[in-house]
Enzyme design. Structure first.
Site, short mmCIF file in Angstrom:
data_model
loop_
_atom_site.label_atom_id
_atom_site.label_comp_id
_atom_site.label_asym_id
_atom_site.label_seq_id
_atom_site.Cartn_x
_atom_site.Cartn_y
_atom_site.Cartn_z
CG HIS A 1 37.55 17.54 57.36
ND1 HIS A 1 37.52 18.90 57.09
CD2 HIS A 1 36.57 17.00 56.58
CE1 HIS A 1 36.57 19.16 56.20
NE2 HIS A 1 35.99 18.04 55.86
O1 RIB Z 1 33.57 18.22 59.97
C1 RIB Z 1 34.48 17.20 59.62
C2 RIB Z 1 34.45 16.10 60.64
O2 RIB Z 1 33.15 15.54 60.68
C3 RIB Z 1 35.38 14.93 60.29
O3 RIB Z 1 35.82 14.33 61.48
C4 RIB Z 1 34.51 13.99 59.53
O4 RIB Z 1 34.92 12.63 59.67
C5 RIB Z 1 33.20 14.18 60.25
O5 RIB Z 1 33.21 13.35 61.39
#
Ligand code: RIB
Ligand code: CA
Length: 409
Positions: free
Chosen positions: A318
């Protein structure tokens, strides 16, 4: 910074950054109504200061004139690396994002500001220090951020990121120390010293960024762009409604979305399509540099945990996609939305609702039966964010893997 160091917010920042327990007492003083009144007041103040005098136009005005798109994608320091501050809760995918940023000449990382999130601050802080050491970039200052969300209890996701936040991989204790400034303080100082030049890249809960904006309402007009990994217009991950970063601190997210800063939302809509393959992991493991070796260990540990746990081995990077979108803007496609962040839902807090101008912006029916019927907003459609709606995962990995391995694509 010519501000009374004893201002209420700076006292609050000191108490809530670095993990002191007095933060609990400080935060308890904030009733939700008082908080939201303050944040609403702050957001209006930020908007007014962004519009008045010689301040840059607000995002709304820039988007309405079509220039926000340019400001979001174009480098505020053309001909030089884009200068960024990374706000982060490392975190498996945060680690890949930080490694990518530190090994990309298109970016100049001015500071890294850990926040509580995936794991508590007393883990995200040393993890950030470890990552800059592994990358050989101890020139980048690391400043401790918030140990608690603005008004809520902290919820972490150690079940995803491992008890130490790095998939349980044991890296040596960091030798370097964080700087004395708190995260909100370093964000405010660097932005004020370089107005119009610093892009905020937030890949964790938005508590640090919100605290900086709330303590210094003029700051918003000096920030040319914010890119967040967060939100989703297609369902959540920590709940059916909410993506984790905005679930942890919805009130902070609302402050950031309301601050009139040109904002790119890189949400689950696109990041869940950027899944690491075992081939990618083998490429990382085969390269001999410390970053690739560390990334390979973190990814391998995550992959094996999922495989032995009977889970589908889908590891979405992500945060790294949010960083990649600043290096190669064409890796995602964007669409203007007005995004509301739900902050009062019993089951939906942190949900992001996207209005694209083709449907009403309408609140839920009021509980007071005598209250007037909620009407569609009369305000003409004014986007407050560019939401990533498309992604080229192969293009993303063709950028990421060579940057981490040091091998040409
Ligand atoms: O939903 C994904 C996010 O939440 C990313 O930033 C992961 O590192 C968690 O923090
Ligand atoms: Ca993160």
């Amino acid at each position: 910074m010519n501000r009374d160091p004893k201002s209420e917010q700076e006292i609050e920042q000191k108490k809530n950054c670095g993990g002191s327990r007095s933060a609990d007492r400080e935060r308890a003083a904030w009733s939700r109504r008082e908080f939201l009144a303050n944040s609403t007041g702050f957001a209006v103040a930020g908007a007014i200061s962004g519009l008045a005098g010689n301040h840059p136009l607000s995002a709304h005005e820039m988007m309405a004139r079509g220039s926000a798109t340019k400001s979001l994608v174009s480098n505020p320091t053309p001909g030089k690396p884009r200068r960024i501050i990374i706000d982060t809760d490392p975190g498996i995918d945060d680690a890949m994002a930080i490694f990518l940023a530190l090994r990309s000449p298109e970016l100049k990382v001015e500071a890294i500001t850990p926040v509580c999130g995936n794991v508590p601050l007393d883990l995200t802080l040393p993890n950030a220090l470890r990552l800059v050491e592994i990358a050989g970039r101890t020139d980048v200052p690391v400043a401790a951020g918030a140990s608690h969300p603005l008004v809520r209890r902290l919820v972490t996701s150690g079940h995803v990121h491992g008890v130490n936040g790095l998939a349980g991989v044991e890296f040596p204790e960091p030798k370097i120390k964080p700087v004395h400034e708190t995260a909100p303080e370093i964000i405010r100082r660097i932005v004020r010293e370089n107005p119009g030049e610093i892009t905020i890249v937030a890949v964790g809960p938005l508590t640090n960024v919100a605290m900086a904006l709330r303590a210094d309402p003029e700051l918003a007009s000096m920030i040319p762009a914010v890119t967040i990994m967060g939100g989703s217009l297609s369902g959540g991950n920590i709940t059916p409604a909410a993506e984790f970063n905005l679930y942890v601190d919805p009130e902070a997210a609302r402050i950031v979305f309301d601050a009139n800063i040109p904002l790119t939302m890189v949400g689950l809509d696109v990041t869940r399509k950027c899944l690491v393959s075992e081939q990618h992991i083998k490429q990382l493991e085969a390269a001999s540099n410390p970053v690739s070796q560390a990334a390979g260990k973190i990814m391998r540990a995550t992959y094996e945990r999922m495989r032995h746990g009977g889970e589908v081995t889908e590891i979405a990077l992500h945060d790294a996609l949010a960083v990649a979108s600043l290096i190669d803007p064409g890796v995602i496609t964007r669409k203007d939305y007005y995004v509301e962040v739900e902050t009062s839902g019993e089951w939906t807090a942190g949900q992001t609702l996207g209005f694209d101008g083709h449907g009403p912006v309408r609140k839920s029916p009021p509980m007071e039966t005598s209250a007037p019927e909620p009407q569609p907003s009369e305000v003409p459609f004014k986007p407050n964010a560019q939401v990533a709606v498309g992604v080229d995962p192969d293009r993303f990995f063709r950028l990421l893997i060579p940057r981490l391995t040091g091998n040409a694509a």
